[in-house]
Design an enzyme around this catalytic site. Sequence first.
Site, PDB file in Angstrom:
ATOM      1  N   MET A 137       6.465 -12.681  -1.198  1.00  0.00           N
ATOM      2  CA  MET A 137       5.485 -12.068   0.006  1.00  0.00           C
ATOM      3  C   MET A 137       5.162 -14.582   0.146  1.00  0.00           C
ATOM      4  O   MET A 137       4.199 -14.572  -1.178  1.00  0.00           O
ATOM      5  CB  MET A 137       4.372 -11.732   0.722  1.00  0.00           C
ATOM      6  CG  MET A 137       4.590 -10.399   0.200  1.00  0.00           C
ATOM      7  SD  MET A 137       5.536 -10.119   1.691  1.00  0.00           S
ATOM      8  CE  MET A 137       5.107 -10.511   2.730  1.00  0.00           C
ATOM      9  N   GLY A 142       1.846  -7.936   6.525  1.00  0.00           N
ATOM     10  CA  GLY A 142       0.552  -7.061   7.848  1.00  0.00           C
ATOM     11  C   GLY A 142       0.647  -7.664   8.820  1.00  0.00           C
ATOM     12  O   GLY A 142       0.917  -6.944  10.093  1.00  0.00           O
ATOM     13  N   ASP A 175       9.493 -14.104   2.456  1.00  0.00           N
ATOM     14  CA  ASP A 175       8.979 -13.353   3.975  1.00  0.00           C
ATOM     15  C   ASP A 175       8.153 -13.959   4.154  1.00  0.00           C
ATOM     16  O   ASP A 175       6.618 -13.499   3.716  1.00  0.00           O
ATOM     17  CB  ASP A 175       9.441 -12.067   3.628  1.00  0.00           C
ATOM     18  CG  ASP A 175       9.081 -10.878   4.794  1.00  0.00           C
ATOM     19  OD1 ASP A 175       8.780 -11.552   5.608  1.00  0.00           O
ATOM     20  OD2 ASP A 175       8.990  -9.815   4.606  1.00  0.00           O
ATOM     21  N   GLY A 176       7.663 -14.508   5.043  1.00  0.00           N
ATOM     22  CA  GLY A 176       5.924 -15.165   5.908  1.00  0.00           C
ATOM     23  C   GLY A 176       6.853 -15.850   6.548  1.00  0.00           C
ATOM     24  O   GLY A 176       6.413 -17.230   5.451  1.00  0.00           O
ATOM     25  N   GLY A 177       5.960 -16.670   7.937  1.00  0.00           N
ATOM     26  CA  GLY A 177       6.084 -17.713   8.134  1.00  0.00           C
ATOM     27  C   GLY A 177       7.240 -18.992   7.572  1.00  0.00           C
ATOM     28  O   GLY A 177       6.997 -20.136   7.887  1.00  0.00           O
TER      29      GLY A 177
HETATM   30  C1  DX5 Z   1       4.662  -9.658   7.127  1.00  0.00           C
HETATM   31  C2  DX5 Z   1       6.579  -8.815   6.568  1.00  0.00           C
HETATM   32  C3  DX5 Z   1       7.261 -10.306   8.046  1.00  0.00           C
HETATM   33  C4  DX5 Z   1       7.464 -10.397   9.239  1.00  0.00           C
HETATM   34  C5  DX5 Z   1       7.983 -11.989   9.031  1.00  0.00           C
HETATM   35  O1  DX5 Z   1       4.038  -8.498   6.364  1.00  0.00           O
HETATM   36  O2  DX5 Z   1       6.759  -8.257   5.683  1.00  0.00           O
HETATM   37  O3  DX5 Z   1       8.547  -9.795   7.808  1.00  0.00           O
HETATM   38  O4  DX5 Z   1       8.205  -9.911  10.235  1.00  0.00           O
HETATM   39  O5  DX5 Z   1       6.951 -12.458   9.946  1.00  0.00           O
HETATM   40  P1  DX5 Z   1       7.856 -13.738  10.808  1.00  0.00           P
HETATM   41  O6  DX5 Z   1       8.021 -14.674   9.797  1.00  0.00           O
HETATM   42  O7  DX5 Z   1       7.044 -14.112  11.660  1.00  0.00           O
HETATM   43  O8  DX5 Z   1       6.008 -14.971   9.746  1.00  0.00           O
HETATM   44 ZN    ZN Z   2       8.768  -8.001   5.490  1.00  0.00          ZN
END
Ligand code: DX5
Ligand code: ZN
Length: 218
Positions: A137, A142, A175-177
């Site tokens: 992550m 969330g 995953d994330g940003g």
């Molecule tokens: C966050 C999720 C992500 C989220 C990523 O908890 O696990 O999969 O959808 O979104 P972005 O790419 O906008 O950060």
């Molecule tokens: Zn995710």
Amino acid sequence: MPHLVSPSLLAADFGNLRSEVEMLNRSSADWIHLDIMDGVFVPNISFGFPVLKYISRYSTKPLDVHLMISNPDKFLSMFRDAGASILTVHFEGAIHLHRTVTEIRRLGMKAGVAINPHTPVSSLTDILPFVDMVLIMTVNPGYGGQSFIETSYRRVAELKGLINDNGYDVLIQVDGGVDQHNAPRLIAAGVSVIVAGTTVFESDDPAGTIEQLKSVHQ
Ligand code: DX5
Ligand code: ZN
């Protein structure tokens, strides 16, 4: 192996879900990333089985399901039946993690384990022989649309070292940003699957953005 792109549907227009899925079918996306949140493991609730089954009916791509839920064991076969190909559980949410990932594989899915930004990468040492993918992550789970945490590059490189040193066959997902700016450095550090939500769905041309993320070079 060239890296894979798994757009996160969390950022899609849920009023036009079918056309969003059909856009992903036509795009160069490899998988579709689906975020399941229960309001207990994370401070948010997303969607559940009826939505997942509907997506599965229209998707031609493998469904990459990211469980942010407590007690995932109760629901593993239901996620398989709802169409999941890859099922990822959180290290922090699965008490008997080896049992959980073994059951995911027995059910015919690929097994992933996700770690939060504060969980040491070395915690994974003894589960790596039993999983197909690790999800690092790069934000706190969330919500979509959060800022990428910069220590993630070092964490990816550390995990890549652990995998290579032991000769394991394990994909690294982030995953994330994630966007076009940090993707090259992530891939250089060892990432093989990029998840992107906001970057894809808030762009003027989501399919074109997926193509850009696909053609990123380290
Ligand atoms: C966050 C999720 C992500 C989220 C990523 O908890 O696990 O999969 O959808 O979104 P972005 O790419 O906008 O950060
Ligand atoms: Zn995710």
